[in-house]
Scaffold this motif. Structure first.
Motif, short mmCIF file in Angstrom:
data_model
loop_
_atom_site.label_atom_id
_atom_site.label_comp_id
_atom_site.label_asym_id
_atom_site.label_seq_id
_atom_site.Cartn_x
_atom_site.Cartn_y
_atom_site.Cartn_z
N VAL A 92 0.64 -1.14 -0.02
CA VAL A 92 0.05 -0.02 -0.07
C VAL A 92 0.98 1.21 -0.10
CG1 VAL A 92 -1.73 1.17 1.24
CG2 VAL A 92 -1.83 -1.20 1.40
N TYR A 93 0.77 1.93 -0.88
CA TYR A 93 1.60 3.30 -1.11
C TYR A 93 0.67 4.53 -0.58
CZ TYR A 93 5.07 0.89 -3.91
OH TYR A 93 5.90 0.06 -4.35
N TYR A 94 1.47 5.29 0.26
CA TYR A 94 0.73 6.54 1.04
C TYR A 94 1.60 7.85 0.43
CZ TYR A 94 -1.07 2.66 4.06
OH TYR A 94 -1.90 2.06 4.59
N CYS A 95 0.86 8.99 0.29
CA CYS A 95 1.65 9.89 0.58
C CYS A 95 1.43 10.68 1.82
CB CYS A 95 1.07 11.20 -0.58
SG CYS A 95 -0.46 11.65 -0.51
N LYS A 96 2.44 11.57 2.26
CA LYS A 96 2.70 12.23 3.30
C LYS A 96 3.32 13.64 3.31
CE LYS A 96 5.56 11.93 7.64
NZ LYS A 96 6.69 12.83 7.08
N THR A 97 2.91 14.57 4.07
CA THR A 97 3.58 15.81 4.18
C THR A 97 3.56 16.23 5.63
OG1 THR A 97 3.86 17.98 3.18
CG2 THR A 97 1.52 17.44 3.88
N THR A 98 4.41 17.13 5.85
CA THR A 98 4.42 17.71 7.40
C THR A 98 4.48 19.36 7.34
OG1 THR A 98 6.04 15.68 7.95
CG2 THR A 98 6.15 17.77 9.20
N THR A 99 3.64 19.64 7.94
CA THR A 99 3.46 21.09 8.25
C THR A 99 4.06 21.56 9.76
OG1 THR A 99 1.56 20.90 9.31
CG2 THR A 99 1.47 21.36 6.96
N VAL A 100 4.92 22.54 9.65
CA VAL A 100 5.36 23.34 10.87
C VAL A 100 4.73 24.42 11.29
CG1 VAL A 100 7.53 24.15 11.74
CG2 VAL A 100 7.41 22.19 10.25
N VAL A 101 4.25 24.64 12.39
CA VAL A 101 3.74 25.86 12.88
C VAL A 101 4.39 26.51 14.01
CG1 VAL A 101 1.65 26.61 14.30
CG2 VAL A 101 1.20 24.88 12.71
N ILE A 102 4.73 27.77 13.73
CA ILE A 102 5.86 28.29 14.55
C ILE A 102 4.93 29.47 15.51
CG2 ILE A 102 7.78 29.93 14.86
CD1 ILE A 102 8.72 28.63 12.01
N TYR A 109 3.30 18.71 12.24
CA TYR A 109 2.18 18.12 11.96
C TYR A 109 2.39 16.92 10.89
CZ TYR A 109 0.11 21.04 15.47
OH TYR A 109 -0.05 21.90 16.73
N ASP A 110 2.27 15.79 11.20
CA ASP A 110 2.17 14.79 9.84
C ASP A 110 0.86 14.58 9.27
OD1 ASP A 110 4.80 12.72 11.08
OD2 ASP A 110 4.96 14.55 10.06
N TYR A 111 0.62 14.49 8.22
CA TYR A 111 -0.66 14.27 7.27
C TYR A 111 -0.36 13.22 6.45
CZ TYR A 111 -2.11 18.81 9.57
OH TYR A 111 -2.36 19.54 10.43
N TRP A 112 -1.46 12.21 6.25
CA TRP A 112 -1.24 11.03 5.51
C TRP A 112 -2.36 10.92 4.68
CZ3 TRP A 112 3.31 7.76 5.64
CH2 TRP A 112 4.04 7.66 6.69
N GLY A 113 -2.30 10.46 3.26
CA GLY A 113 -3.26 9.93 2.50
C GLY A 113 -3.85 8.44 3.12
#
Length: 122
Positions: A92-102, A109-113
């Motif tokens: 199973v293939y997932y995309c992910k991104t991380t946002t940084v709140v300053i 915060y990591d977000y996954w599909g």
């Protein structure tokens, strides 16, 4: 609300190709690095490829020369072109991104599909 939606998985014969897509919303896409991960049955999730906001790419050794990650900032979409597929690419293939709140602190915060199944079999 951040959403990542993968598509493009399926069943393919060894040696074949697939292109996965991940459409992002709720983020300033052009500023985010994007990752593709995969998880095979009974295995840990592993990082397959990364593309930075500037377009720099890195790959796991197991996919170098066969997979290509790319992005289209106008479409808020990241792609994974997979060529010369092998049965061991089945996962199973997932995309992910991380946002940084300053703020007063720095929080990531990591977000996954939801993932898309890729099966390589004859």
């Amino acid at each position: 609300q951040v959403q990542l939606v993968e598509s493009g998985g399926g069943l393919v014969q060894p040696g074949g190709s697939l292109r996965l897509s991940c459409a992002a919303s709720g983020i300033i896409f052009s500023r985010n690095a994007m990752d593709w991960y995969r998880q095979a049955p009974g295995q840990q999730r592993e990082l397959v490829a990364t593309i930075t906001s500037g377009g720099t790419t890195t790959y796991a050794d197991s996919v170098k020369g066969r997979f290509t990650i790319s992005r289209d900032n106008a479409k808020n979409t990241v792609y994974l072109q997979m060529n010369s597929l092998k049965p061991e690419d089945t996962a199973v293939y997932y995309c992910k991104t991380t946002t940084v709140v300053i703020g007063t602190t720095i929080s990531a915060y990591d977000y996954w599909g939801q993932g898309t199944q890729v099966t390589v079999s004859s």
